[in-house]
Enzyme design. Structure first.
Site: not given
Ligand SMILES: *[C@@H]1O[C@H](CO)[C@@H](O)[C@H](O)[C@H]1NC(C)=O
Ligand SMILES: *[C@@H]1O[C@H](CO)[C@@H](O)[C@H](O)[C@H]1NC(C)=O
Ligand SMILES: *[C@@H]1O[C@H](CO)[C@@H](O)[C@H](O)[C@H]1NC(C)=O
Length: 371
Positions: A60, A175, A312
């Site tokens: 993303s 991850d 983000h």
């Protein structure tokens, strides 16, 4: 957890537009900006202007989720602002928004593959060669590599055998976000092996390619924002479980991120991707070497860097990260500057006059072999 998001929306305000960072009027000496007189045969002799095709793989962050969100609009995190993505976004020009693609357009206005506007990875008209998919893990790199090979072969704008291609890769956030409860399947060995498979797929199937890999970020630094902003802490608990997991210590979280970096470094150091003239892998370590988040002049965290979820990157954050990426690309392996996410007025570098190439392990060792 959805209620957290919805309650955040309560604070939504109508702000006119987002903050951004460009490099107005930037250029270098004409001799440093030109293409090679004939198309290079070696990946270690690539001038920035020789890059014909740009592509990207990732999650993303590469899809640039939330990058164009305004104000506190947390639900806008679902929107993929691919045109603003730091490696491959091609919205506007370098004057208004720094991305690697916008910088490369200055060197080669015909460069192809950069993404524009918003949309999913599978919408060719906007995504082009941005194959990043929200939620992707390192285990998805081989599939994304295959996806890029297929796209490039399908599109007549691309001379697959002859064009020089730059593929940027950044993966690992997801991850790490689930590493603490997934055990071995997400350890550093598995992580590096997944990346190795993705890069190997490119080496086997994509001629004339330089893979530029942004090294892993230490997610523990996000906790500095949690400490300053309770709302961010709540969103992080939802978006990145291991970052928000109180039983995971700072040292453990930072430790696993550094294990990822070290294992990834072995891929470059081993020389396994340096066995042919037309392919290489180079790691840009600006995230690995940075020691802090971006700050305001008064020392508080610069929240303009982040989208409303404090995770983000906002458009402004993408621009700052792009500057770090580009400058690392022009610095020799072993002497790449530490990343700094503070908007500190550092200029974009120009190629080195004595070695005007994108720096690789080999041209960093002895550039005269490639002039
Ligand atoms: C939090 O971390 C602990 C220790 O690694 C792990 O056992 C647990 O499953 C994690 N919880 C969540 C919700 O991820
Ligand atoms: C990592 O996980 C794999 C299985 O996915 C396992 O075989 C290996 O021993 C683990 N390595 C470490 C260092 O924990
Ligand atoms: C980043 O740059 C600013 C301005 O030059 C400097 O004050 C700061 O210490 C740097 N941050 C780090 C983490 O090096």
């Amino acid at each position: 957890t959805l209620s957290v998001l919805l309650s955040l929306c309560f604070f939504a305000t109508a702000v006119s537009s987002y903050r951004d960072l460009g490099a107005p009027g930037w250029s270098c000496d004409a001799d440093l900006m030109r293409r090679s007189k004939t198309s290079p045969t070696s990946v270690h002799s690539l001038r920035p202007a020789d890059i014909d095709i740009i592509a990207a793989m990732g999650d993303s962050l590469t899809a640039a989720n939330g990058a164009g969100a305004e104000g506190e609009d947390v639900l806008a995190i679902a929107i993929q602002w691919r045109g603003l993505s730091w490696p491959i976004g091609g919205d506007n020009t370098l004057d208004e928004h720094i991305t690697l693609a916008n910088i490369l357009k200055k060197f080669n206005p015909d460069i192809f593959g950069y993404s524009i506007r918003t949309g999913s990875a599978n919408v060719w008209e906007t995504a082009h060669l941005n194959a990043g998919v929200p939620g992707a893990h390192s285990a998805d790199m081989e599939e994304q590599a295959a996806d890029l090979v297929r796209r490039m072969k399908e599109h007549p704008e691309i001379d697959y055998a002859n064009h020089w291609k730059l593929v940027h890769m950044f993966i690992g956030g997801n991850d790490i976000c689930s590493w603490c409860h997934r055990g071995d399947s997400l350890n550093s060995t598995s992580y590096a092996e997944h990346i190795r498979k993705g890069v190997q797929y490119l080496k086997d199937n994509m001629p004339k390619t330089i893979v530029v890999l942004t090294g892993m970020i230490d997610i523990n630094m996000l906790r500095r924002i949690d400490n300053a902003h309770e709302v961010c802490k709540e969103v992080h608990t939802f978006e990145c479980k291991c970052e928000g997991n109180a039983t995971v210590t700072d040292a453990q979280l930072s430790g696993i991120c550094h294990e990822y970096m070290n294992k990834m470094q072995e891929l470059e150091d081993s020389g396994q991707f340096d066995t042919s003239d037309d392919f290489t892998l180079v790691i840009e370590p600006y995230f690995e070497t940075m020691t802090d988040i971006g700050r305001n002049p008064d020392g508080t965290p610069n929240m303009d860097f982040f989208a409303p979820d404090c995770f983000h990157f906002a458009a402004y954050g993408h621009a700052i990260v792009a500057k770090n990426l580009w400058n690392n690309m022009l610095q020799p392996v072993g002497a790449k500057a530490a990343g700094n996410l503070t908007d500190n007025g550092e200029p974009l570098l120009c190629p080195d006059t004595s070695c005007p190439f994108i720096r690789t392990t080999k041209n960093s060792d002895k550039c005269s072999n490639f002039i």
